[in-house]
Each structure stands twice: as C-alpha cells, then as structure tokens.
Scaffold this active site. Structure first.
Site, PDB file in Angstrom:
ATOM      1  N   SER A 125       9.364  -1.327  10.119  1.00 36.31           N
ATOM      2  CA  SER A 125       9.520  -2.561   9.351  1.00 36.31           C
ATOM      3  C   SER A 125      10.663  -2.452   8.358  1.00 36.31           C
ATOM      4  O   SER A 125      10.948  -1.363   7.823  1.00 36.31           O
ATOM      5  CB  SER A 125       8.221  -2.824   8.586  1.00 36.31           C
ATOM      6  OG  SER A 125       8.414  -3.816   7.613  1.00 36.31           O
ATOM      7  N   TYR A 150       0.609   0.130   2.925  1.00 36.98           N
ATOM      8  CA  TYR A 150       1.044  -0.295   4.268  1.00 36.98           C
ATOM      9  C   TYR A 150       2.493   0.154   4.513  1.00 36.98           C
ATOM     10  O   TYR A 150       2.804   0.796   5.519  1.00 36.98           O
ATOM     11  CB  TYR A 150       0.935  -1.821   4.428  1.00 36.98           C
ATOM     12  CG  TYR A 150       1.831  -2.334   5.524  1.00 36.98           C
ATOM     13  CD1 TYR A 150       1.489  -2.130   6.852  1.00 36.98           C
ATOM     14  CD2 TYR A 150       3.048  -2.954   5.229  1.00 36.98           C
ATOM     15  CE1 TYR A 150       2.339  -2.546   7.869  1.00 36.98           C
ATOM     16  CE2 TYR A 150       3.895  -3.368   6.232  1.00 36.98           C
ATOM     17  CZ  TYR A 150       3.551  -3.167   7.553  1.00 36.98           C
ATOM     18  OH  TYR A 150       4.400  -3.564   8.550  1.00 36.98           O
ATOM     19  N   LYS A 154       4.476   3.136   7.196  1.00 37.38           N
ATOM     20  CA  LYS A 154       5.636   3.009   8.095  1.00 37.38           C
ATOM     21  C   LYS A 154       6.655   4.115   7.798  1.00 37.38           C
ATOM     22  O   LYS A 154       7.232   4.712   8.711  1.00 37.38           O
ATOM     23  CB  LYS A 154       6.282   1.619   7.952  1.00 37.38           C
ATOM     24  CG  LYS A 154       5.408   0.479   8.451  1.00 37.38           C
ATOM     25  CD  LYS A 154       5.097   0.593   9.939  1.00 37.38           C
ATOM     26  CE  LYS A 154       4.121  -0.440  10.441  1.00 37.38           C
ATOM     27  NZ  LYS A 154       3.598  -0.159  11.786  1.00 37.38           N
TER      28      LYS A 154
END
Ligand code: UDP
Length: 345
Positions: A125, A150, A154
C-alpha cells in the site's frame, strides 16, 4: 499455469481472479470469508465461464496452509491479498492485525519454500510512504513510520519478504503498492462489499446515494489543497487487477531485474474529495447529501503516485478515468442492492 490467489473472494482479489482467468491462468482461491462471501465464486464464474477452485480456511493456520501447499504442489505463483485492512480497527485491535497479517504471510512463505513455489506477488500500500516529502511519490521515496498497526503490517511484511528472499535464492517477489482502488467490474457482478458501515469514501458515497446512509461526512476542508480536502490517487480496480497479471507474467517469464521488486499502482493524478463527489453526481445524476465535518485522525493531506517506473518496467498503465470509476461503483451498488432485494440476502 496454476496460480493461488489468497483473499480471492475479496474486493481486489475477485477482480484479479477474473483477469487471470481471462488471460488463461488456472486459479485456485483460498479465503476464510472473514470479509467476503461464498457467492462471489459463482459471480466470477458467471463473468468468465470458469468456476475457480475454492478452499475456505484460514492461512494463519500453519498446518492447514502446509497441507494445502502439499496438495497443490504444481503452483507457479501466489498472489497474496488475504489480510485485514481497516485502519481504525487496527488501532483498536493491533494484535489481531499483527497476528493475522504477519502469521499468514510467514506460513505462505514457509510453504512456498518447502514446495518449490518460486513467485509471490504481495498486496502492499502507498500507506508505507506516509505524507511524502515530494510529490508525486516514486518507489524511491523513504518509508515513513507507519500511522497505524495496519500500515505497519504492510511495512513489516515487505521486510519479512526481503529477508526470506535473501536467505532463499529460489524465491522471487513483487510488492505492488496500491494507491486508492475504487470502482467495480463492468458486469456489475462483483465490486466492493464492505461489512457494516463503510470506512472508505466511494462505498460511503454510493450507500448514501442509494439511501442506506443519511449523509456523507466529508472529513475536513481546511487542508492545504485546491478545494481544501485531502488529495488521493484513485485508480480503477480493473486497472489495478490487470497489473497483477502483468506482474505474475513478469516473474514466470523470468523478466525480473532483481529478486525483489516494488511498483506503485496509481494513475499519477490526484483528486480531492469534492472532485470525487462531483464526478459521482455527474455520472449518476444523483445529488449527494454531504456535510463538511472535522478532519479524520491519521489522514494524510495529499498523496499521489509517480507511476512512471511501473509504466516503463511493467508496460502497464492505468487507463480508466475518474468518471468511469464512479460510474462503475454506482452501477455495482444499484445492481447488488436490486439482487439482494430479490433474494432477501
Ligand atoms: N473520506 C471522507 N468521508 C468518508 C470516508 C473518507 O471524507 O466517509 C475522505 C478521507 O478523509 C480521505 C479520502 O476520503 O481524504 C479517502 O479516504 P479512504 O478512507 O477512502 O482512503 P484512504 O486514503 O484513507 O486510504
């Protein structure tokens, strides 16, 4: 040529399965249906005419993952989408995010190595860039401290992959860093299907327009941007899905320049929230009820991609316009609600 798509009944996963099948790949889906539904496998089959093989289990389960890979030892690659993705929820439940997103990746890498499956495409992302110092943001931009658990999953995932590749020279990986995927397949048979109240802008817009939500909150109009709202690089989910097929082919055909590669997936154009609303109103003919409210914690002011490295190296370019994105999202919302009413879903 057989490819495993984890999270293949999810939003981006399902669109990618369709593109893979249409390019002649045999697809196997693994999904625990924690944020998707089994009928999506049939919807994929309705679009492509081919029902993908589907297994429902949790990739965070090491024994089940190992067993799956032993049974499917002819895989040529893995596209790994399966992960939790709600920023706010990750702040509330960090360990749930770390356990799910990291353990499943480790299980997959372990099983790939054990069974000689060489190629991984990883769903990353643009959140790894935080608020970039320079815009547009290229792959060379520094990784900023993650704003949420979150986002951190990544970043850590990309590191886990690189360390694993360093130790095992048979493995290759491509991390695709997505900007803001929106829109739906032209058929309106698959699309974004948030559970409960949507967190993301476009499903919130379409659910408001169809009458499920009273109004949209626009989070802040005092940013240092032309319309005062944050700027994002919105990309049509089908353009994004097609980039995955290109990445898989690049790996299988041995065209990688290094064992680990990173590509931005964006259009290169930024739009404010009000521009997205305007586009939606233009293509749908619906006047959207929205209110400007305070900023949402953790939102960066502006980010859009420099996609030139992806364009050059992958030979891929996002083609669809913002109006095509909002129109397809609206067509999907309407079609889905009409079907749900008929079948009492
Ligand atoms: N946004 C908004 N109202 C909403 C959801 C999102 O104004 O109900 C704004 C948000 O502040 C951001 C943009 O829409 O500027 C995109 O947000 P989204 O959550 O879709 O993606 P993000 O870029 O945060 O991953």
């Amino acid at each position: 040529m057989k490819i495993l798509v984890t999270g293949g009944t999810g939003y981006i996963g399902s669109h990618t399965v369709v593109e893979l099948q249409q390019q002649g790949f045999e697809v196997v889906i693994v999904d625990n249906l924690s944020n998707s539904q089994a009928w999506i496998v049939d919807a994929i089959a309705q679009i492509t005419g081919i029902k993908p093989h589907f297994e429902q289990f949790d990739l965070a389960d090491r024994a089940l993952t190992a067993d799956f890979f032993r049974r499917h030892n002819d895989l040529k690659g893995v596209i790994h989408f399966a992960a939790y993705k709600a920023v706010g929820e990750s702040v509330e439940k960090p360990l749930m995010y770390y356990r799910n997103n990291l353990v499943s990746l480790m299980n997959i890498l372990e099983s790939m190595a054990a069974n000689g499956v060489p190629n991984l495409v990883f769903s990353s992302s643009c959140t790894v860039y935080g608020q970039p110092d320079e815009l547009p943001v290229s792959e060379k931009a520094p990784i900023k401290k993650a704003e949420s658990p979150y986002g951190n999953t990544k970043q850590i995932s990309e590191e886990i992959i690189q360390d694993t590749l360093h130790a095992d020279k048979r493995l290759n990986a491509i991390a695709l860093r997505y900007f803001n995927p929106i829109g739906a397949h032209d058929s309106a048979l698959i699309g974004e299907l948030p559970l409960g109240v949507p967190n993301n802008l476009v499903p919130y817009i379409t659910q408001t327009a169809i009458g499920l939500r009273p109004h949209l909150n626009v989070f802040g109009s005092d940013y240092n941007t032309p319309d005062g709202t944050p700027i994002r690089d919105y990309i049509h989910v089908v353009d994004l899905a097609q980039a995955h097929v290109v990445a898989v082919k690049r790996m299988i055909e041995g065209r990688m320049k290094a064992s680990f590669e990173v590509f931005n997936l964006g259009t290169g154009t930024g739009n404010g929230v009000l521009e997205v609303i305007n586009s939606f109103e233009r293509v749908s003919g619906v006047k959207l009820n929205y209110k400007i409210v305070g900023r949402r914690a953790g939102d960066v002011e502006k980010v859009w991609a420099d996609p030139s490295w992806s364009n050059q190296e992958l030979g891929w370019k996002a083609k669809r316009s913002l109006d095509e994105m909002t129109a397809s999202a609206w067509k999907w919302e309407q079609a889905y609600r009409a079907r749900a009413k008929e079948t009492n879903q």
